[in-house]
Motif scaffolding. Structure first.
Motif, PDB file in Angstrom:
ATOM      1  N   GLU A  19       5.788   2.569   3.314  1.00 37.32           N
ATOM      2  CA  GLU A  19       6.496   3.519   2.378  1.00 37.32           C
ATOM      3  C   GLU A  19       6.259   4.741   2.841  1.00 37.32           C
ATOM      4  N   SER A  22       8.845   5.464   5.402  1.00 42.34           N
ATOM      5  CA  SER A  22      10.322   5.440   5.033  1.00 42.34           C
ATOM      6  C   SER A  22      10.692   6.627   3.960  1.00 42.34           C
ATOM      7  N   LYS A  23       9.678   7.149   3.284  1.00 34.10           N
ATOM      8  CA  LYS A  23       9.896   8.255   2.341  1.00 34.10           C
ATOM      9  C   LYS A  23      10.017   9.368   3.173  1.00 34.10           C
ATOM     10  N   ARG A  99       8.798  -1.161  -4.439  1.00 29.97           N
ATOM     11  CA  ARG A  99       8.574  -0.055  -3.967  1.00 29.97           C
ATOM     12  C   ARG A  99       9.143   0.252  -2.300  1.00 29.97           C
ATOM     13  N   GLU A 103      12.437   2.407  -0.919  1.00 30.84           N
ATOM     14  CA  GLU A 103      12.485   3.547   0.021  1.00 30.84           C
ATOM     15  C   GLU A 103      13.532   3.100   1.095  1.00 30.84           C
ATOM     16  N   CYS A 105      13.295   0.426   3.156  1.00 29.55           N
ATOM     17  CA  CYS A 105      12.644  -0.306   4.198  1.00 29.55           C
ATOM     18  C   CYS A 105      13.020  -1.523   4.603  1.00 29.55           C
TER      19      CYS A 105
END
Ligand code: NAD
Length: 454
Positions: A19, A22-23, A99, A103, A105
């Protein structure tokens, strides 16, 4: 396609890393052979806490007289408890999936094998991973493969249908009629709580002179006395010699005997899971786990490891913090983050709960740190008195005798899991007693014990 980061394992370490990277706009691929969430979410923290909460509701209902409440014919439905547990887990797993999707991913469901790492300069290396017959290349790899239940070399354990590990216990459709728990550590004592509160006769066999041997002995003694008085048979300094069906042969320095129970739960620790990493034959290990530095880097360029596989502290919140630090290092964040291993809180979800952070009195002594030990029964808290009829509890604070900084806090009493983070904050930031005293705690809460004790 060449990814920035390939992550093996989708537990708290893996999904947190995925996360975060990726963010930051990086291309990330995460490999997970089972469900996202790892041990914690699927067969550890969350399912046990769901079942423990059900057991506590039943137990409290059957012990409500002390609060002036009469509840008659209280029953429980274990299948319904299990069903609820499964729904809680399913929802949380779906949340993680969502989530990571948000992002962008890439999540690959399969068993990944690291093929090789190409040791080049920082930022130029590469790693190849194979999964489901496909080849993936990434600049960095993060190994978050977790741990598995350790099976001790006790004759009669393997392939014995009467023997459970914690995963078997969580999956069981029915409660055992009676249970022997081998290992009075965290897992052992949480399952002892669950079964005892649901009326199952429990015996705990612990090799060391006390249960929960890594915790403050005075705190543990309160639990030990309470559980023994409640009827849990806890045998310390006792070894399991062998298991034959559902008969367990045990010995201590004074006697040998055998005990029988419907099921035998073995919970004597977990070991790092190193499968799929064989190609990294230069990877340095330490006590059977991957050796890492303060940024979770291994000895191989561009290869990081986080979570239980590093054998540092096998807790989900350590895994996720390690992942944040490791990804921060890859992203060259300024300032670089570090992990305050001295201020990691831990909780044992017995009833009452035990929560601690920082060093114990014994650890201070072994490190030759002169300390002042402050102690207060939990009954100094008005809220504790109001809600914990007949209980005592204890809060202990370890303070550096020279500079008066808070080095450790150890509590037993409900709901200390909910306020140990305040103590972690003090330890993490090196608060002295006068500084911590200036923090205002809401009244009436049990957390006020942290103020009263100062
Ligand atoms: P543990 O290390 O906490 O406890 C294992 C216990 O088994 C120890 O007390 C040890 O002395 C005893 N033991 C070892 N060999 C034995 C033998 N042959 N006979 C009798 N006793 C024996 O391990 P665990 O309880 O299996 O938990 C595994 C990991 O999972 C731990 O790192 C723990 O912190 C983590 N965990 C954390 C939580 C939580 O945070 N609430 C909950 C569950 C598990």
């Amino acid at each position: 396609m060449r990814y920035f980061l390939a992550i093996i394992g989708g537990g708290p370490a893996g999904y947190t890393a995925a996360e975060k990277a990726s963010k930051a706009g990086k291309d990330v691929v995460l490999f997970e052979q089972n469900a996202l969430g790892g041990t914690c979410l699927n067969v550890g923290c969350i399912p046990t806490k769901s079942l423990l909460y059900g057991a506590k509701q039943y137990f409290n209902a059957t012990h409500a007289q002390k609060y002036g409440v009469a509840a008659e014919n209280v029953t429980f439905d274990f299948a319904a408890m299990q069903k609820r547990k499964t729904i809680v887990v399913r929802k949380l797993v779906a949340g993680i999936k969502q989530r990571l999707n948000n992002e962008h991913c890439t999540v690959v469901n399969g068993n990944a094998t690291v093929l090789s790492s190409l040791p080049c300069g920082e930022g130029q290396g590469g790693v190849f991973v194979s999964c489901n017959g496909q080849l993936y290349e990434a600049q960095y790899i993060m190994i978050c493969t977790g741990s598995t239940n350790f099976v001790p070399p006790i004759p009669g354990i393997k392939d014995n249908p009467a023997v459970w590990d914690s995963t078997d216990a969580l999956a069981a459709a029915e409660l055992p009629k009676s249970i022997i728990i081998v290992g009075g550590g965290v897992i052992g004592m949480e399952f002892a709580t669950l079964y005892h509160e649901l009326g199952v006769p429990v015996t705990v066999i612990e090799a060391m002179p006390t249960i929960l041997p890594n915790l403050d002995p005075e705190v543990v003694q309160i639990l030990l006395d309470k559980y023994r008085k409640a009827g849990i048979n806890i045998l310390t300094s006792t070894k399991v010699e062998s298991i034959d069906g559902n008969i367990v042969s045990i010995s201590s320095s004074t006697s040998s005997t055998s005990l029988t129970s419907d099921k035998i739960l073995v919970s004597v620790g977990r070991r790092a899971n190193l499968q799929g990493l064989e190609a990294l034959n230069e990877l340095e290990l330490e006590r059977g786990a991957i050796k890492i530095d303060e940024f979770c880097k291994t000895n191989l360029p561009n290869v990081y490891a986080c979570g239980d596989v590093t054998g540092k502290i096998m807790l989900a919140h350590v895994a996720s913090r390690q992942a944040e630090v490791a990804v921060g290092r890859m992203l060259k964040e300024i300032p670089l983050q570090r992990i305050a291993y001295n201020a990691i809180p831990s909780v044992v979800y017995t009833n009452p709960e035990i929560a601690s952070v920082g060093i114990t009195e014994a650890q201070a002594e072994s490190m030759s740190i002169p300390v002042e030990v402050k102690k207060l029964p939990m009954t100094f808290s008005g809220r504790f008195m109001a809600e914990n009829e007949g209980e005592t509890g204890l809060c202990k604070m370890i303070v550096d005798a020279k500079n008066h900084s808070v080095l450790g806090v150890h509590c037993i009493g409900n709901p200390c899991s909910e306020f140990i983070s305040a103590a972690s904050f003090a330890v993490r930031n090196g608060y002295t007693v006068p500084e911590f005293r200036q923090v205002v705690f809401p009244h009436p809460t049990v957390s006020e014990i942290l103020h009263e004790i100062l």
